[in-house]
Design a protein around this motif. Structure first.
Motif, PDB file in Angstrom:
ATOM      1  N   GLU A   1      -6.196  -2.610   7.898  1.00  0.00           N
ATOM      2  CA  GLU A   1      -7.507  -3.196   7.589  1.00  0.00           C
ATOM      3  C   GLU A   1      -7.342  -4.500   6.808  1.00  0.00           C
ATOM      4  O   GLU A   1      -8.024  -5.497   7.078  1.00  0.00           O
ATOM      5  CB  GLU A   1      -8.342  -2.209   6.787  1.00  0.00           C
ATOM      6  CG  GLU A   1      -8.846  -1.011   7.569  1.00  0.00           C
ATOM      7  CD  GLU A   1      -9.667  -0.064   6.704  1.00  0.00           C
ATOM      8  OE1 GLU A   1      -9.975  -0.434   5.553  1.00  0.00           O
ATOM      9  OE2 GLU A   1      -9.999   1.041   7.180  1.00  0.00           O
TER      10      GLU A   1
ATOM     11  N   GLN B   1      -4.930   1.635   5.861  1.00  0.00           N
ATOM     12  CA  GLN B   1      -5.462   0.693   4.872  1.00  0.00           C
ATOM     13  C   GLN B   1      -4.780  -0.659   4.992  1.00  0.00           C
ATOM     14  O   GLN B   1      -5.428  -1.715   4.919  1.00  0.00           O
ATOM     15  CB  GLN B   1      -5.287   1.244   3.453  1.00  0.00           C
ATOM     16  CG  GLN B   1      -5.912   0.333   2.393  1.00  0.00           C
ATOM     17  CD  GLN B   1      -5.743   0.863   0.983  1.00  0.00           C
ATOM     18  OE1 GLN B   1      -5.150   1.920   0.766  1.00  0.00           O
ATOM     19  NE2 GLN B   1      -6.275   0.127   0.017  1.00  0.00           N
TER      20      GLN B   1
ATOM     21  N   ILE C   1       0.877  -1.173   0.000  1.00  0.00           N
ATOM     22  CA  ILE C   1       0.000   0.000   0.000  1.00  0.00           C
ATOM     23  C   ILE C   1       0.913   1.222   0.000  1.00  0.00           C
ATOM     24  O   ILE C   1       1.587   1.520   0.991  1.00  0.00           O
ATOM     25  CB  ILE C   1      -0.937   0.022   1.225  1.00  0.00           C
ATOM     26  CG1 ILE C   1      -1.744  -1.282   1.306  1.00  0.00           C
ATOM     27  CG2 ILE C   1      -1.853   1.235   1.155  1.00  0.00           C
ATOM     28  CD1 ILE C   1      -2.603  -1.560   0.079  1.00  0.00           C
TER      29      ILE C   1
ATOM     30  N   TYR D   1      -5.643  -5.014  -4.195  1.00  0.00           N
ATOM     31  CA  TYR D   1      -5.174  -3.811  -3.516  1.00  0.00           C
ATOM     32  C   TYR D   1      -3.706  -3.434  -3.759  1.00  0.00           C
ATOM     33  O   TYR D   1      -3.348  -2.260  -3.575  1.00  0.00           O
ATOM     34  CB  TYR D   1      -5.380  -3.952  -2.003  1.00  0.00           C
ATOM     35  CG  TYR D   1      -6.823  -3.933  -1.587  1.00  0.00           C
ATOM     36  CD1 TYR D   1      -7.575  -2.759  -1.654  1.00  0.00           C
ATOM     37  CD2 TYR D   1      -7.446  -5.090  -1.113  1.00  0.00           C
ATOM     38  CE1 TYR D   1      -8.913  -2.742  -1.271  1.00  0.00           C
ATOM     39  CE2 TYR D   1      -8.769  -5.080  -0.720  1.00  0.00           C
ATOM     40  CZ  TYR D   1      -9.502  -3.900  -0.805  1.00  0.00           C
ATOM     41  OH  TYR D   1     -10.827  -3.886  -0.423  1.00  0.00           O
TER      42      TYR D   1
END
Length: 428
Positions: free
Chosen positions: A250, A247, A224, A272
């Motif tokens: 999560e 993020q 990320i 992602y």
């Protein structure tokens, strides 16, 4: 100093043409000579440096290295710097060293490295073999076909013209055909040594314990990226790390709660991760990366090292953002290959620390500027002849002088890479 990329990457101009002469005979070793074009002298080094091409300039553990091989490396380095406008070899590089002395010292070290490959291959009985010759021959055929296609020639009926351009290209490098063959042996001998010593059937073959000792790991990750925000003046107002961490956390929590976290990992990675190529495909795919020391950002490497196989890390911060890492087993072909590369690099470093290199008086007295100037004069003659041969019949004078084309080389060479491809850094 790391030597692998120099040994086997410095011959970009020549090594990718490996095998250029192998088709001239079917026996192992240096091939028979192709005819020389009229503009190419019998002894290029005699014409450019004033000494016979087989004059020994250095010895490497007692093995003599001829002038044409040492001076090939001098011109190789000089060409690189000439592209940046640095052509005066008397230029002071600092600490009393001139540019020419830098070329010479670098050339001696590289020539010694190449001779060392020959010495060790002979000593360990891992020298030139039939498989090397077959690969050499295959590259020759591919290269000749490419040369013919580029020039619009029929290789079956105009093979002599293709051979002429090939010899011109080798001569442009300042090499005889025998010298070209000797230099191009190094990448094959390197592979012979690496496989014979550290390959799957080698004397120090890899196993799970040795992979760990060598620092070889296999992992995949969900990256990320931190996306900084800036104000109207371009000043960073938020480095984006907090958002990336939130993020990543999560995603990690989802994995932690999953009944089958490894299957979910692939799904979330596809959805992602920011470690993707220009088409949006995940770099490394679902297989991930196999890597050794120095190939990844430190945080990723150390984060992987801290995991057991099959374990998933909490979000790990690096300069790029946050990584969620899944460590996998490196006990596979890719891991073995990486192990062999790492161990061979260490072995070369050790050999180079121990090698005895002696420089001759002839080497120390060479006028490198005169040599390089004369070589470039010869190159102009070679280029002009090449242009004249390829010009339309009514054109008697070439309008532009360029080096013989080198774009006909195969896309791949036998040159191994020390650091892998850029895609192996999970921090695009």
């Amino acid at each position: 100093m790391k030597f692998t990329t120099r040994i086997l990457g410095a011959t970009v101009a020549a090594a990718v043409l490996s095998g250029a002469l192998a088709g001239c005979n079917s026996t192992l070793g240096a091939p028979a000579d192709l005819p020389l074009p009229s503009e190419v002298p019998e002894d290029i080094i005699m014409q450019t440096a004033g000494i016979a091409r087989d004059t020994p300039l250095i010895t490497v553990d007692g093995a003599e290295v001829p002038a044409e091989e040492v001076l090939y490396w001098v011109s190789n380095y000089a060409d690189q710097y000439a592209a940046w406008g640095m052509t005066d070899l008397s230029m002071d590089m600092g600490d009393g060293q001139t540019l020419g002395q830098y070329y010479l010292d670098s050339a001696v070290e590289t020539a010694a490295l190449y001779q060392l490959m020959q010495n060790k291959a002979d000593e360990l009985k891992l020298g030139w073999d039939k498989e090397n010759q077959a690969a050499y021959d295959e590259q020759l055929q591919t290269m000749k076909e490419s040369m013919a296609q580029q020039a619009g020639l029929d290789i079956q009926t105009q093979g002599d013209q293709v051979d002429t351009e090939l010899v011109r290209l080798i001569s442009y490098m300042g090499l005889s055909q025998e010298g070209f063959f000797r230099i191009n042996q190094a990448s094959f001998l390197y592979n012979n040594l690496m496989e014979g010593l550290f390959g799957a059937e080698g004397t120090d073959a890899p196993d799970t314990g040795k992979l760990d000792e060598a620092g070889v790991y296999h992992a995949k990750h969900i990256l990320i990226k931190a996306e900084p925000t800036t104000d109207a003046d371009g000043n960073v107002t938020d480095d984006g790390m907090a958002a990336a961490q939130a993020q990543a956390q999560e995603i990690y929590d989802q994995l932690l709660a999953a009944e089958d976290p490894m299957t979910l990992f692939d799904q979330l990675m596809t959805e992602y991760t920011d470690d993707v190529d220009s088409s949006g495909n995940v770099n490394g795919g679902t297989d991930g990366y196999t890597f050794g020391p120095g190939e990844m950002v430190d945080e990723f490497y150390e984060g992987t090292k801290a995991l057991g196989e099959g374990e998933i890390s909490q979000p790990v911060q690096s300069q790029y953002g946050y990584h969620i890492i899944l460590r996998l087993s490196a006990d596979n072909e890719a891991g073995y290959d990486k192990y062999a590369q790492i161990k061979m690099q260490d072995q070369i470093d050790q050999w180079m620390d121990e090698v005895q290199v002696e420089r001759s008086e002839t080497l120390e007295s060479l006028d490198l500027q005169a040599f390089y100037d004369e070589l470039n004069t010869l190159r102009s003659d070679i280029s002009a002849a090449s242009q004249a041969d390829s010009a339309p019949a009514e054109t008697t004078t070439p309008t532009e002088t360029v080096a013989p084309s080198q774009s006909t080389a195969p896309a791949e060479s036998e040159v191994p890479s020390e650091t892998g491809t850029s895609a192996e850094t999970p921090a695009a």
